[in-house]
Design an enzyme around this catalytic site. Structure first.
Site, PDB file in Angstrom:
ATOM      1  N   ASN A   9      -6.176 -44.121 -26.995  1.00  0.00           N
ATOM      2  CA  ASN A   9      -5.856 -44.523 -28.369  1.00  0.00           C
ATOM      3  C   ASN A   9      -5.768 -43.257 -29.220  1.00  0.00           C
ATOM      4  O   ASN A   9      -6.798 -42.643 -29.534  1.00  0.00           O
ATOM      5  CB  ASN A   9      -6.969 -45.464 -28.876  1.00  0.00           C
ATOM      6  CG  ASN A   9      -6.745 -45.893 -30.312  1.00  0.00           C
ATOM      7  OD1 ASN A   9      -5.727 -45.565 -30.920  1.00  0.00           O
ATOM      8  ND2 ASN A   9      -7.704 -46.628 -30.856  1.00  0.00           N
ATOM      9  N   TRP A  10      -4.547 -42.886 -29.580  1.00  0.00           N
ATOM     10  CA  TRP A  10      -4.348 -41.638 -30.335  1.00  0.00           C
ATOM     11  C   TRP A  10      -4.707 -41.799 -31.816  1.00  0.00           C
ATOM     12  O   TRP A  10      -4.683 -40.832 -32.561  1.00  0.00           O
ATOM     13  CB  TRP A  10      -2.895 -41.162 -30.204  1.00  0.00           C
ATOM     14  CG  TRP A  10      -2.511 -40.758 -28.804  1.00  0.00           C
ATOM     15  CD1 TRP A  10      -3.310 -40.774 -27.698  1.00  0.00           C
ATOM     16  CD2 TRP A  10      -1.232 -40.266 -28.364  1.00  0.00           C
ATOM     17  NE1 TRP A  10      -2.607 -40.327 -26.597  1.00  0.00           N
ATOM     18  CE2 TRP A  10      -1.330 -40.000 -26.974  1.00  0.00           C
ATOM     19  CE3 TRP A  10      -0.010 -40.026 -29.006  1.00  0.00           C
ATOM     20  CZ2 TRP A  10      -0.256 -39.518 -26.225  1.00  0.00           C
ATOM     21  CZ3 TRP A  10       1.063 -39.548 -28.262  1.00  0.00           C
ATOM     22  CH2 TRP A  10       0.939 -39.286 -26.884  1.00  0.00           C
ATOM     23  N   LYS A  11      -4.984 -43.013 -32.235  1.00  0.00           N
ATOM     24  CA  LYS A  11      -5.328 -43.293 -33.649  1.00  0.00           C
ATOM     25  C   LYS A  11      -4.291 -42.635 -34.565  1.00  0.00           C
ATOM     26  O   LYS A  11      -3.105 -42.620 -34.233  1.00  0.00           O
ATOM     27  CB  LYS A  11      -6.765 -42.843 -33.943  1.00  0.00           C
ATOM     28  CG  LYS A  11      -7.761 -43.505 -32.960  1.00  0.00           C
ATOM     29  CD  LYS A  11      -9.197 -43.391 -33.352  1.00  0.00           C
ATOM     30  CE  LYS A  11     -10.060 -44.132 -32.335  1.00  0.00           C
ATOM     31  NZ  LYS A  11     -11.468 -44.117 -32.654  1.00  0.00           N
ATOM     32  N   HIS A 103      -9.222 -53.744 -33.515  1.00  0.00           N
ATOM     33  CA  HIS A 103     -10.006 -52.500 -33.418  1.00  0.00           C
ATOM     34  C   HIS A 103     -10.922 -52.421 -34.640  1.00  0.00           C
ATOM     35  O   HIS A 103     -10.528 -52.798 -35.742  1.00  0.00           O
ATOM     36  CB  HIS A 103      -9.079 -51.286 -33.354  1.00  0.00           C
ATOM     37  CG  HIS A 103      -9.826 -50.035 -32.989  1.00  0.00           C
ATOM     38  ND1 HIS A 103     -10.605 -49.361 -33.903  1.00  0.00           N
ATOM     39  CD2 HIS A 103      -9.947 -49.374 -31.822  1.00  0.00           C
ATOM     40  CE1 HIS A 103     -11.172 -48.327 -33.296  1.00  0.00           C
ATOM     41  NE2 HIS A 103     -10.781 -48.309 -32.034  1.00  0.00           N
ATOM     42  N   GLU A 178     -16.329 -52.190 -27.772  1.00  0.00           N
ATOM     43  CA  GLU A 178     -16.492 -50.883 -28.413  1.00  0.00           C
ATOM     44  C   GLU A 178     -17.577 -50.982 -29.479  1.00  0.00           C
ATOM     45  O   GLU A 178     -17.287 -51.381 -30.624  1.00  0.00           O
ATOM     46  CB  GLU A 178     -15.184 -50.443 -29.083  1.00  0.00           C
ATOM     47  CG  GLU A 178     -14.043 -50.208 -28.132  1.00  0.00           C
ATOM     48  CD  GLU A 178     -13.007 -49.256 -28.745  1.00  0.00           C
ATOM     49  OE1 GLU A 178     -12.747 -48.214 -28.153  1.00  0.00           O
ATOM     50  OE2 GLU A 178     -12.479 -49.554 -29.834  1.00  0.00           O
ATOM     51  N   GLY A 184     -16.547 -42.263 -31.762  1.00  0.00           N
ATOM     52  CA  GLY A 184     -16.375 -40.966 -32.416  1.00  0.00           C
ATOM     53  C   GLY A 184     -17.674 -40.249 -32.723  1.00  0.00           C
ATOM     54  O   GLY A 184     -17.677 -39.295 -33.505  1.00  0.00           O
ATOM     55  N   GLY A 244     -10.692 -42.634 -27.287  1.00  0.00           N
ATOM     56  CA  GLY A 244     -10.129 -42.082 -28.514  1.00  0.00           C
ATOM     57  C   GLY A 244      -9.988 -40.578 -28.409  1.00  0.00           C
ATOM     58  O   GLY A 244      -9.039 -40.047 -27.829  1.00  0.00           O
ATOM     59  N   GLY A 245     -10.974 -39.864 -28.946  1.00  0.00           N
ATOM     60  CA  GLY A 245     -10.912 -38.400 -29.035  1.00  0.00           C
ATOM     61  C   GLY A 245     -10.524 -37.711 -27.734  1.00  0.00           C
ATOM     62  O   GLY A 245      -9.705 -36.782 -27.735  1.00  0.00           O
TER      63      GLY A 245
HETATM   64  P1  13P Z   1     -13.788 -42.290 -29.298  1.00  0.00           P
HETATM   65  O1  13P Z   1     -13.472 -42.215 -27.808  1.00  0.00           O
HETATM   66  O2  13P Z   1     -13.255 -41.130 -30.063  1.00  0.00           O
HETATM   67  O3  13P Z   1     -15.226 -42.570 -29.510  1.00  0.00           O
HETATM   68  O4  13P Z   1     -12.977 -43.572 -29.855  1.00  0.00           O
HETATM   69  C1  13P Z   1     -13.125 -44.788 -29.221  1.00  0.00           C
HETATM   70  C2  13P Z   1     -12.121 -45.727 -29.768  1.00  0.00           C
HETATM   71  O5  13P Z   1     -12.227 -46.168 -30.887  1.00  0.00           O
HETATM   72  C3  13P Z   1     -10.988 -46.094 -28.896  1.00  0.00           C
HETATM   73  O6  13P Z   1     -10.290 -47.181 -29.398  1.00  0.00           O
END
Ligand code: 13P
Length: 264
Positions: A9-11, A103, A178, A184, A244-245
């Site tokens: 997930n590149w957000k 999300h 999650e 994060g 995410g990250g």
């Molecule tokens: P992180 O891996 O940065 O904690 O993010 C998780 C997330 O929200 C994936 O959708």
């Protein structure tokens, strides 16, 4: 049975230039490690405005199933006067096969409530895509022992859908657990905690209508990295990870995906 999932997930990160570098590096790395990576379902979720760019880049793959394209959100309505939104049919045109619904960052910043999420799930199913229903408790909810209560309320949306989409919902649904406090923060949930909650989610899916013979993949997300992914994927109740990250650096994401492949 589904392959194990690795969804990046590149957000709201990236640019035309940095996305191009990232996806080209992912494709090059995939070619090197194809024998391993074909054992997992890899998906990238760019910001919506870059779907066209990613679709073009991913066309270079010999097998379009290698790295799949997904979206971070979708509109609740089919079409019409909904300024700023993007419909499920539009996503489908860009070869999107997977869509996140609910999300925690969308619940928080875009104010999606249960009825909006139900309509979004419906649109994803009507367009033949796979929804990833994201659920998770916040830090205060966890501290006050309300985790199961919160997750149960977030799963409730599936009851009505199960009646409307009896033939497809359970075959296509993916759930991502999650915990908001783990997103994060670098503070992933422990394997024991993940296993316990995932088993509980699997049971509750039965209560909201999942037929016993269907196994819905339940993914874990929240500070997943190449360093902790093996321990997480070793858990029987975990069918993949939502990252995410650690999905933003191609090398790191490839390494993480190879770790998942090794646990198949
Ligand atoms: P992180 O891996 O940065 O904690 O993010 C998780 C997330 O929200 C994936 O959708």
């Amino acid at each position: 049975m589904d392959k194990k999932w690795v969804i990046g997930n590149w957000k709201m990160h990236g640019s035309l230039a940095s996305n191009a570098l990232r996806i080209e590096a992912l494709l090059a790395g995939y070619a090197v490690y194809a024998a391993q990576l074909e054992r997992v379902s890899m998906v990238v979720l760019p910001p919506l405005v870059y779907l066209g760019q990613m679709q073009e880049k991913l066309k270079a793959q010999k097998d379009q199933e290698n790295i799949q394209l997904g979206a971070q959100l979708v509109a609740a309505a089919e079409q019409g006067a909904y300024t700023g939104q993007c419909s499920a049919a539009m996503l489908r045109e860009f070869s999107v096969s997977i869509v996140l619904v609910g999300h925690s960052e969308c619940r928080q910043y875009l104010g999606f409530d249960a009825s909006a999420l139900g309509l979004q799930l419906r649109q994803v199913l009507l367009q033949g895509m796979r929804p990833v229903l994201c659920i998770g408790e916040g830090a205060a909810e966890r501290r006050s022992g309300r985790t199961q209560e919160i997750l149960w309320a977030q799963l409730d949306v599936l009851k009505a859908l199960g009646q409307e989409f009896a033939a497809t919902l359970w075959e296509r649904l993916i759930v991502a657990y999650e915990p908001v406090w783990a997103i994060g923060t670098g503070d992933s949930a422990t394997p024991e905690y993940i296993q316990q909650i995932h088993e509980w989610i699997q049971q509750q899916l039965g209560v909201v209508g999942k037929p016993p013979e269907v196994r819905v993949p339940v993914l874990y997300g929240g500070s997943v990295s190449a360093a902790n992914v093996r321990a997480i994927m070793a858990l029987a109740a975990v069918s993949g990870v939502l990252v995410g990250g650690a999905s933003l650096q191609a090398d790191g994401f490839l390494e993480l995906s190879r770790c998942v492949a090794e646990t198949q």
